[in-house]
Design an enzyme around this catalytic site. Structure first.
Site, PDB file in Angstrom:
ATOM      1  CG  ASP A 101       0.119   0.302   2.626  1.00  0.00           C
ATOM      2  OD1 ASP A 101       1.268  -0.422   2.690  1.00  0.00           O
ATOM      3  OD2 ASP A 101      -0.456   0.453   3.655  1.00  0.00           O
ATOM      4  CG  ASP A 134       8.012   3.878   1.684  1.00  0.00           C
ATOM      5  OD1 ASP A 134       7.630   3.121   2.086  1.00  0.00           O
ATOM      6  OD2 ASP A 134       7.077   5.153   2.588  1.00  0.00           O
ATOM      7  CD  GLU A 168       4.334   0.728   6.762  1.00  0.00           C
ATOM      8  OE1 GLU A 168       5.363   1.838   7.495  1.00  0.00           O
ATOM      9  OE2 GLU A 168       3.781   1.540   6.137  1.00  0.00           O
TER      10      GLU A 168
END
Length: 467
Positions: A101, A134, A168
């Site tokens: 995510d 990320d 997360e």
């Protein structure tokens, strides 16, 4: 360098373009876990990742039960993907973690390109896109490494277990419970853990991360007449001084003392104040020297109270405050001291307003030993990729990666360490100026490709360790 190592590294180079295409597809899926309107995209990203894993021969278990519904909503939690690649009892078993995510992003936020299109700048070598660094780039780096070993015709060096989640960026709901429940089941054979969800300290030298700060969030609500703001402002002015020092009595008492061994680790770190300014887009320095700056960032300085929301409702004034907890600090102690201090200050005002203090979230700090064989394997892999092999880094004179801590928090790190009783190493792919969570998030193309080599070589070096 052995023949097999050379074959693996060449296979990564030969398949670089297909690896970039894999990342491009992943970035195009706006898997924003915090936005209910994108929950279907989070599930779509999960399906894409699962399909990629299966295509490489990874046995995948999609754990969506008993995750169930997201707390306080009727939305299903996205699955946690557990993958197994190899089950040779003669090999070590390594667990890798990542998340699929991402943070919210919009062109209107100030992006120079569409955030959910992987945009390549040939001049700088940068690939822009939300999730590129990320954490979709690193997650796919593990898959790329598996594919490179297969393409090179080399036996995979370890048994690999994967744990990839989709919440997360919104609290990892359900993850801790799954890890604890599976500690003696799915994860029982794990020898060590590796997470690639962090970054180099700067932009010129690789690092290994052995420590993280914790985090404590508090919601403080002050209710009163619409024009009465002074008490709320006064309460917050008592929490922190102008230098960012938290003024709550006893808050620093449990912070770990600086040892000579730890102090020595700062001497060889190659990082400049200019790199820090580039990463933060600020010319303000906390301290005068690099060592002082890093110590302040990692082990001494709690983040000053941050006012992240102001409600303009007539009968309320709302503030949220954040603390970063330091090594050896316990969240329950931070909570007790903070609540007691704020209540005391507020009562001393003699105001007719009311106050409510609520702890929203707490995560413990994490500290590991960089002397462990897990870190030593990661260090050797870094030397192979960034010194001995990669022509782009031919001028790099460094032999060993910097050993760093982080100012951020990855709570699952401590959950893995405590639940499994195994060492956890943070092995970053991205650079300190990648802009994760910010506009124009990027991952340099060479870092993605060399990072894939790094993850693959880390697994190779793990296999060479004699326990």
């Amino acid at each position: 360098m052995t023949t097999n190592v050379q074959k693996f590294l060449k296979a990564v180079d030969d398949n670089a373009e297909s690896f970039v295409q894999r990342l491009s597809k992943a970035v195009s899926i706006p898997s924003i876990s915090a936005d209910p309107s994108h929950r279907s995209d989070v599930f779509a990203m999960c399906k894409y990742l699962q399909d990629q894993m299966i295509s490489l021969g990874i046995e995948v278990e999609s754990r969506d039960n008993p995750l169930g519904k997201q707390h306080g909503t009727d939305m299903d939690l996205p699955p946690i993907l557990l993958g197994t690649y190899g089950s040779d009892p003669a090999k070590k078993t390594i667990l890798v973690y990542g998340h699929y995510d991402v943070q919210p992003a919009s062109k209107e936020d100030g992006w120079g390109s569409e955030p959910f299109e992987l945009t390549y700048d040939e001049k700088t070598g940068r690939m822009y896109g939300r999730g590129s660094s990320d954490d979709k780039g690193p997650v796919l780096g593990w898959l790329n490494a598996i594919e490179a070993y297969k393409k090179a015709g080399i036996d995979f060096p370890v048994n690999l277990k994967c744990c990839f989640e989709g919440m997360e960026e919104y609290g990892s709901e359900g993850l801790d419970e799954l890890i604890i429940a599976e500690a003696k089941k799915y994860f029982k054979d794990v020898d060590a853990v590796c997470i690639s969800d962090n970054y180099w300290l700067g932009s010129t030298k690789p690092c290994l991360t052995y420590g993280l700060r914790g985090v404590s969030y508090f919601n403080i609500v002050i209710n009163g007449p619409g024009a009465d703001l002074h008490s709320g402002v006064f309460v917050f002015s008592q929490l922190v001084d102008t230098k960012g020092h938290i003024k709550i009595p006893g808050i620093y008492d449990s912070v770990a003392k600086l040892t000579d061994k730890e102090k020595a680790l700062y001497k060889d770190i190659e990082f400049t104040l200019e790199e820090l300014q580039d990463a933060t887009n600020s010319k303000t320095n906390i301290k005068d020297t690099i060592a002082e700056t890093l110590m302040a960032r990692w082990r001494y300085r709690m983040s000053p109270v941050e006012l992240t929301d102001i409600s303009l409702a007539i009968n309320s004034r709302n503030r949220r405050s954040l603390f970063s907890s330091l090594p050896d600090m316990k969240p329950e102690e931070v909570s007790k001291l903070t609540t007691s201090f704020v209540q005391k200050i507020f009562e001393a005002l003699g105001t007719k307003n009311s106050i409510k203090i609520e702890e929203l979230h707490a995560g413990k700090p994490w500290y590991s030993s960089p002397d462990h064989w897990n870190f030593q394997a990661a260090a050797k892999a870094t030397e192979t990729v960034y010194v001995c092999h990669a022509s782009e880094y031919a001028l790099m004179k460094h032999v060993k990666p910097d050993l760093t801590r982080e100012g951020g928090s990855i709570p699952v790190t401590l959950t893995f360490e405590e639940s499994l009783g195994k060492n956890v190493c943070l092995l970053p792919m991205g650079q300190g100026n990648d802009g994760a969570h910010s506009i124009n998030e990027k991952l340099d193309r060479r870092n993605y490709i060399e990072g894939t080599k790094l993850l693959g070589m880390y697994l190779y070096e793990i296999a060479q360790v004699q326990l």
